[in-house]
Design an enzyme around this catalytic site. Structure first.
Site, PDB file in Angstrom:
ATOM      1  N   GLU A 258      57.357 106.940 107.604  1.00 24.23           N
ATOM      2  CA  GLU A 258      58.496 107.824 106.375  1.00 24.23           C
ATOM      3  C   GLU A 258      59.932 107.307 106.234  1.00 24.23           C
ATOM      4  O   GLU A 258      60.324 106.590 106.419  1.00 24.23           O
ATOM      5  CB  GLU A 258      59.377 108.114 107.966  1.00 24.23           C
ATOM      6  N   HIS A 319      59.509 117.793 111.052  1.00 27.62           N
ATOM      7  CA  HIS A 319      60.615 118.517 111.880  1.00 27.62           C
ATOM      8  C   HIS A 319      61.569 118.758 111.420  1.00 27.62           C
ATOM      9  O   HIS A 319      63.196 118.333 112.335  1.00 27.62           O
ATOM     10  CB  HIS A 319      60.242 118.172 113.426  1.00 27.62           C
TER      11      HIS A 319
HETATM   12  C1  GLC Z   1      64.013 110.435 111.916  1.00 28.11           C
HETATM   13  C2  GLC Z   1      63.417 111.308 112.034  1.00 28.11           C
HETATM   14  C3  GLC Z   1      64.279 112.008 112.772  1.00 28.11           C
HETATM   15  C4  GLC Z   1      65.326 111.614 113.029  1.00 28.11           C
HETATM   16  C5  GLC Z   1      65.991 110.326 112.411  1.00 28.11           C
HETATM   17  C6  GLC Z   1      66.718 109.575 113.718  1.00 28.11           C
HETATM   18  O1  GLC Z   1      64.246 110.742 110.085  1.00 28.11           O
HETATM   19  O2  GLC Z   1      61.884 112.243 111.804  1.00 28.11           O
HETATM   20  O3  GLC Z   1      63.647 113.851 113.915  1.00 28.11           O
HETATM   21  O4  GLC Z   1      66.682 112.630 113.586  1.00 28.11           O
HETATM   22  O5  GLC Z   1      65.133 109.702 112.217  1.00 28.11           O
HETATM   23  O6  GLC Z   1      65.521 109.621 114.739  1.00 28.11           O
END
Ligand code: GLC
Length: 521
Positions: A258, A319
């Site tokens: 991510e 999400h």
């Molecule tokens: C990432 C997740 C998100 C979460 C954040 C902290 O961005 O996708 O949902 O709140 O990390 O772990």
């Protein structure tokens, strides 16, 4: 599709487990629920599911605050349930990708409890403790530093104070986290989506972030600084390469990252000699204005900047972001589907996207998301895109026998699997047709993307192999257009009735219509 790894040809489907299917009536989705719906997923044609965190967690950030990296939270079931899920998925030729949350743990994780207990504790250095804070912010608003009375120091948290950041400069932390990866890999998990990959390592001198010269009054305070010293540090690539080495010590697994960064920086996460993430998530379509010109530009830029040998991927929703149907409006939802499903590389679908789910309305008193609770009203809330999956026309949409943890979308009686199964022209059947098309025509997955052009509202591109050329036309406008094409046969379109139509040198497209044409070679 020979010569491709499974993760190159598969469509990945994100399951947000709290909201997918509840099996025990507590109003929250669980692993048994996912097992019940595996046949549905196979029926859409997806090749892998990525399940957002299911680990033991106090749920301050709904599982992104992990208290045990090697156990399942009782809300979702237990390890035996997980083993069953894995067997059942694999029996159906579905791969299973887990979320991995290495940047931070829960403040209830035994490691943090120890670390917090005294300055002398052996795990003190597993987290980021300092006598003084600096100006680094939390991504959920406010300072990222929390004062801890007991030992009179601050600790850093990129997100909630209940999510202390781990110290990835400490080799013991790395070893423990890689062990956690191996625990799941040994079970047969097919890969990981690594949470906030670009944040994992911070500046060792804790330098203050510089102010953002482009910060304006219309932006949230989180943008007032440039996150130079607490994100995208050069050392992060060493960590990613180590994770990749762990993954690669097992055959046929995948590492996904991510990463919210500009495309130039994003590309660096493929790693030196491609030793980084197999798929650094490409979120460009999440952030791009919805018009043919901007999208043509984004696609061309991304494809041009891909390092040699790197495999592309595309994402329309997840999400953390408003649903695509809400972002682009109902009339354009089918175009969005056609765009996603005709781009080369690996695609990720967010649950419910395939039925055109929209953001649900969540009343202030029903808000669950901690990001929204920390900064109410500035639109950070992620509950609307996390509403329960709508399976049928019943009051709780077939999601639960109980009270759903988040409200259902207002449109749930019209937008659901049961209704859409019976309608040839539904979004669900469009997804099924297009995924089947990808399976039947490797050019869509691994063809060469050429001639990406926009003309007014029309976006056009071509996917070619030595044997075939497929032309894609997408009308981002609401008015009909006539466009020059080459003679060929319609393979698929937003209107299923056009399949097999012979096209001459011109094609007519209605407003918001898309079409794929096969040009005989
Ligand atoms: C990432 C997740 C998100 C979460 C954040 C902290 O961005 O996708 O949902 O709140 O990390 O772990």
């Amino acid at each position: 599709m020979h010569n491709l790894a499974w993760w190159q040809s598969a469509v990945i489907y994100e399951v947000y487990p709290r909201s997918f299917q509840d099996s025990n009536g507590d109003g929250i989705g669980d692993l048994d629920g996912i097992i019940q719906r595996l046949d549905y997923l196979v029926g859409i044609g997806v090749g892998a599911i990525w399940i957002a965190p299911i680990y033991r967690s106090p749920m301050a950030d709904f599982g992104y605050d992990v208290a045990d990296y090697c156990d399942v939270d009782p809300i979702f079931g237990n390890l035996q349930d997980f083993d069953r899920l894995l067997i059942e998925a694999h029996r159906r030729d579905l791969k299973v990708i887990l979320d991995f949350v290495p940047n931070h743990s829960s403040d209830r994780h035994p490691w943090f409890l120890e670390s917090r207990s005294s300055r002398e504790n052996a795990k003190r250095d597993w987290y980021l403790w300092r006598d003084q804070s600096n100006n680094w912010m939390s991504n959920f608003g406010g300072s990222g530093w929390e004062w801890d009375e007991l030992t009179s120091q601050y600790y850093y948290h990129s997100f909630l104070k209940e999510q202390p950041d781990l110290n990835w400069r400490n080799p013991a932390v790395r070893a423990a986290m890689y062990d956690a990866l191996r625990f799941w890999l040994d079970k047969g998990v097919d890969g990981f989506r690594v949470d906030v990959m670009w944040l994992i390592i911070k500046d060792d001198q804790y330098r203050d972030n510089p102010s953002n010269p482009d910060f304006g009054p219309d932006q949230s305070s989180g943008n007032s600084l440039l996150p130079v010293y607490n994100s995208n540090r050069p050392e992060v690539h060493e960590v990613v390469a180590e994770m990749r080495a762990v993954i690669d010590s097992y055959p046929g697994r995948v590492l996904i990252g991510e990463i919210y960064l500009p495309v130039k920086d994003l590309m660096t996460y493929y790693g030196q000699d491609l030793n980084g993430a197999n798929l650094p998530f490409n979120f460009l379509l999440l952030q791009c204005p919805w018009n043919a010109r901007a999208i043509a530009q984004v696609i061309s830029e991304y494809m041009t900047m891909l390092p040699p040998g790197a495999w592309p991927n595309w994402v329309l929703g997840n999400h953390d972001n408003a649903r695509i149907a809400t972002r682009v409006g109902l009339s354009q939802t089918a175009i969005a589907a056609m765009l996603l499903l005709t781009l080369p590389g690996t695609l990720t679908i967010y649950y419910g996207e395939e039925i055109g789910m929209t953001n649900a309305f969540v009343r202030p008193e029903d808000v669950q998301d901690p990001a929204e609770k920390r900064q109410p009203g500035i639109g950070m809330g992620r509950d609307p895109e996390r509403s329960p999956m709508t399976w049928d026309c019943s009051d709780t949409a077939g999601f639960t026998r109980g009270q759903p943890w988040l409200p259902l979308g207002a449109d749930h009686r019209a937008v659901n699997v049961e209704v859409e199964n019976c309608d040839e022209e539904s979004m669900l059947n469009l997804y099924r047709r297009l995924i089947a098309l990808r399976r039947a025509h490797p050019a869509l997955v691994s063809g060469q993307l050429r001639s990406v052009t926009s003309l007014g509202d029309l976006l056009n591109y071509e996917l070619a192999t030595d044997h075939v050329r497929l032309m894609v036309f997408l009308n981002f406008g609401h008015s009909p257009v006539q466009v020059a094409a080459e003679s060929g046969i319609v393979l698929a379109g937003t209107d299923s009735r056009r399949r097999a139509e012979r096209v001459g040198n011109f094609v007519e497209l209605k407003g918001s219509e898309g079409i794929v044409i096969k040009i005989p070679s």
